[in-house]
Scaffold this motif. Structure first.
Motif, mmCIF file in Angstrom:
data_model
loop_
_atom_site.group_PDB
_atom_site.id
_atom_site.type_symbol
_atom_site.label_atom_id
_atom_site.label_comp_id
_atom_site.label_asym_id
_atom_site.label_seq_id
_atom_site.Cartn_x
_atom_site.Cartn_y
_atom_site.Cartn_z
ATOM 1 N N ILE A 125 0.839 -1.202 0.000
ATOM 2 C CA ILE A 125 0.000 0.000 0.000
ATOM 3 C C ILE A 125 0.870 1.247 0.000
ATOM 4 C CG2 ILE A 125 -1.683 1.335 1.339
ATOM 5 C CD1 ILE A 125 -2.769 -1.348 2.378
ATOM 6 N N GLY A 126 1.925 1.237 0.818
ATOM 7 C CA GLY A 126 2.851 2.372 0.850
ATOM 8 C C GLY A 126 3.511 2.595 -0.495
ATOM 9 N N PHE A 127 3.882 1.510 -1.168
ATOM 10 C CA PHE A 127 4.463 1.611 -2.512
ATOM 11 C C PHE A 127 3.501 2.297 -3.474
ATOM 12 C CE2 PHE A 127 4.167 -0.750 -6.622
ATOM 13 C CZ PHE A 127 5.216 -0.111 -7.275
ATOM 14 N N LEU A 128 2.254 1.851 -3.498
ATOM 15 C CA LEU A 128 1.275 2.428 -4.413
ATOM 16 C C LEU A 128 1.001 3.894 -4.104
ATOM 17 C CD1 LEU A 128 -1.345 -0.485 -4.644
ATOM 18 C CD2 LEU A 128 0.354 0.166 -6.352
ATOM 19 N N ILE A 129 0.866 4.225 -2.823
ATOM 20 C CA ILE A 129 0.545 5.608 -2.439
ATOM 21 C C ILE A 129 1.700 6.546 -2.769
ATOM 22 C CG2 ILE A 129 0.126 7.131 -0.468
ATOM 23 C CD1 ILE A 129 -1.514 4.873 0.771
ATOM 24 N N LEU A 130 2.919 6.169 -2.408
ATOM 25 C CA LEU A 130 4.078 7.028 -2.672
ATOM 26 C C LEU A 130 4.314 7.211 -4.168
ATOM 27 C CD1 LEU A 130 6.526 5.740 0.071
ATOM 28 C CD2 LEU A 130 5.514 8.024 -0.061
ATOM 29 N N PHE A 131 4.159 6.134 -4.934
ATOM 30 C CA PHE A 131 4.333 6.228 -6.382
ATOM 31 C C PHE A 131 3.260 7.135 -6.986
ATOM 32 C CE2 PHE A 131 4.914 4.920 -10.760
ATOM 33 C CZ PHE A 131 6.264 4.596 -10.823
ATOM 34 N N SER A 132 2.044 7.064 -6.445
ATOM 35 C CA SER A 132 0.948 7.911 -6.926
ATOM 36 C C SER A 132 1.215 9.380 -6.618
ATOM 37 C CB SER A 132 -0.378 7.483 -6.281
ATOM 38 O OG SER A 132 -0.675 6.147 -6.576
ATOM 39 N N ILE A 133 1.691 9.655 -5.412
ATOM 40 C CA ILE A 133 1.998 11.039 -5.044
ATOM 41 C C ILE A 133 3.112 11.589 -5.932
ATOM 42 C CG2 ILE A 133 2.846 12.545 -3.197
ATOM 43 C CD1 ILE A 133 1.571 10.630 -1.195
ATOM 44 N N GLY A 134 4.097 10.741 -6.243
ATOM 45 C CA GLY A 134 5.168 11.156 -7.144
ATOM 46 C C GLY A 134 4.646 11.522 -8.514
ATOM 47 N N HIS A 135 3.726 10.716 -9.036
ATOM 48 C CA HIS A 135 3.125 11.019 -10.341
ATOM 49 C C HIS A 135 2.290 12.289 -10.281
ATOM 50 C CE1 HIS A 135 3.336 8.500 -14.004
ATOM 51 N NE2 HIS A 135 3.991 7.673 -13.213
ATOM 52 N N LEU A 136 1.574 12.469 -9.166
ATOM 53 C CA LEU A 136 0.761 13.676 -9.001
ATOM 54 C C LEU A 136 1.645 14.917 -8.953
ATOM 55 C CD1 LEU A 136 -2.034 14.896 -8.524
ATOM 56 C CD2 LEU A 136 -1.681 14.529 -6.060
ATOM 57 N N LEU A 137 2.779 14.831 -8.253
ATOM 58 C CA LEU A 137 3.709 15.951 -8.195
ATOM 59 C C LEU A 137 4.309 16.239 -9.566
ATOM 60 C CD1 LEU A 137 5.274 18.047 -6.547
ATOM 61 C CD2 LEU A 137 6.977 16.274 -6.027
ATOM 62 N N ASP A 138 4.599 15.170 -10.319
ATOM 63 C CA ASP A 138 5.120 15.334 -11.674
ATOM 64 C C ASP A 138 4.105 16.064 -12.554
ATOM 65 O OD1 ASP A 138 7.129 15.125 -13.503
ATOM 66 O OD2 ASP A 138 6.712 13.053 -14.053
ATOM 67 N N PHE A 139 2.830 15.701 -12.391
ATOM 68 C CA PHE A 139 1.770 16.382 -13.140
ATOM 69 C C PHE A 139 1.661 17.852 -12.716
ATOM 70 C CE2 PHE A 139 -2.780 17.637 -13.112
ATOM 71 C CZ PHE A 139 -2.949 17.772 -14.494
ATOM 72 N N TYR A 140 1.750 18.102 -11.418
ATOM 73 C CA TYR A 140 1.646 19.474 -10.897
ATOM 74 C C TYR A 140 2.787 20.349 -11.399
ATOM 75 C CZ TYR A 140 1.578 23.341 -7.551
ATOM 76 O OH TYR A 140 1.571 24.591 -6.976
ATOM 77 N N SER A 141 3.951 19.729 -11.637
ATOM 78 C CA SER A 141 5.114 20.516 -12.073
ATOM 79 C C SER A 141 4.878 21.216 -13.405
ATOM 80 C CB SER A 141 6.342 19.606 -12.179
ATOM 81 O OG SER A 141 6.197 18.671 -13.241
ATOM 82 N N TRP A 142 3.928 20.698 -14.202
ATOM 83 C CA TRP A 142 3.641 21.318 -15.494
ATOM 84 C C TRP A 142 2.823 22.597 -15.343
ATOM 85 C CZ3 TRP A 142 6.150 19.599 -19.621
ATOM 86 C CH2 TRP A 142 6.643 18.292 -19.600
ATOM 87 N N TYR A 143 2.113 22.715 -14.232
ATOM 88 C CA TYR A 143 1.208 23.844 -14.046
ATOM 89 C C TYR A 143 1.521 24.671 -12.803
ATOM 90 C CZ TYR A 143 -1.367 21.101 -17.466
ATOM 91 O OH TYR A 143 -1.709 20.386 -18.596
ATOM 92 N N GLY A 144 2.419 24.160 -11.951
ATOM 93 C CA GLY A 144 2.785 24.898 -10.745
ATOM 94 C C GLY A 144 3.760 26.025 -11.048
ATOM 95 N N PRO A 145 4.219 26.715 -10.017
ATOM 96 C CA PRO A 145 5.183 27.808 -10.200
ATOM 97 C C PRO A 145 6.441 27.341 -10.928
ATOM 98 C CG PRO A 145 4.323 27.782 -7.957
ATOM 99 C CD PRO A 145 3.836 26.521 -8.609
ATOM 100 N N ALA A 146 6.869 28.124 -11.891
ATOM 101 C CA ALA A 146 8.059 27.768 -12.676
ATOM 102 C C ALA A 146 9.318 27.900 -11.830
ATOM 103 C CB ALA A 146 8.156 28.648 -13.908
#
Length: 245
Positions: free
Chosen positions: A55-76
């Protein structure tokens, strides 16, 4: 409902592969995050024997992907400043793979395993060191600082450790769960190595994008399949009785 989510995941997996192949990275990250969320829901709702490390593996990997997605629209991030997105995504991925490695390594009796598989384990350690150095050095020219190089080195070391633990687990247990985990780990290693080439060597090459995304999706398919099976090993050839002879 379970079947609906599985079909949705299959379709989203195809979309993810296509988007990554055509270098639609932001859209691919969004689809990848949605897939991981659905996978977590499916695992938590329909898996009888849940494991906190998985469960920890899935959650951490998901948060990493979410952060990667946010990097496209977050502060430069201005040039010359620390790329917090890069460090955050990679650290989260490292931690997720650590959780996955612990999930299987914690089930090994290392004294007995080493007594039976000493030579293969030594060979694996030597090969791991060689592969980590070789793979990390291929990105040396594209990395901006020693910190980035160190992070990539640690990342690659964790990936190879995961593969080694998967191989040792399969050699020790020789059951279906370990076999599925080994196949998934091999796919993850292929995906990560190809992804390095995709981002640092042959930038945005469509064929590499398709291949690394395909291996990533297949890896998670096998990881989920193994999570639905119990351990049934070790088989007689590596059983406690033989080790005590």
């Amino acid at each position: 409902m379970n079947r609906v989510i599985k079909v949705a995941l299959l379709l989203l997996g195809v979309v993810f592969i296509v988007l990554q192949g055509f270098a639609y990275k932001a859209e691919g990250d969004a689809i990848g995050t949605l897939m991981l969320v659905l996978l977590i829901v499916m695992y938590l709702k329909w898996t009888e024997d849940k494991n906190r490390y998985f469960i920890g593996f899935l959650i951490l990997f998901s948060i990493g992907h979410l952060l990667d997605f946010y990097s496209w629209y977050g502060p430069a991030i201005d040039e010359g400043n620390i790329d917090y997105y890069y460090y955050g995504v990679n650290i989260l991925s490292i931690l997720s793979y650590v959780f996955l490695t612990i999930r299987f390594a914690s089930k090994l009796k290392f004294k007995k395993v080493f007594a039976e598989l000493a030579i293969p384990m030594v060979i694996l350690i030597i090969l791991d060191i060689f592969c980590v150095v070789l793979v990390t050095d291929t990105t040396k020219g594209a990395l901006l600082s020693a910190h980035e190089y160190a992070l990539e080195f640690i990342y690659n070391a964790i990936i190879m450790t995961l593969l080694s633990v998967a191989l040792i687990t399969y050699m020790y247990r020789n059951d279906n769960k370990s076999m599925l985990f080994l196949i998934g780990s091999i796919c993850i290693v292929f995906s990560e190595i190809i992804q390095l080439a995709y981002y640092y060597i042959v930038v945005d090459d469509k064929e590499l994008g398709f291949i690394y995304a395909f291996f990533l999706v297949v890896a998670f398919v096998f990881f989920y399949l193994q999570s639905q099976l119990p351990f049934t090993g070790p088989q007689p050839s590596y059983s406690e009785e033989r080790l005590e002879v």
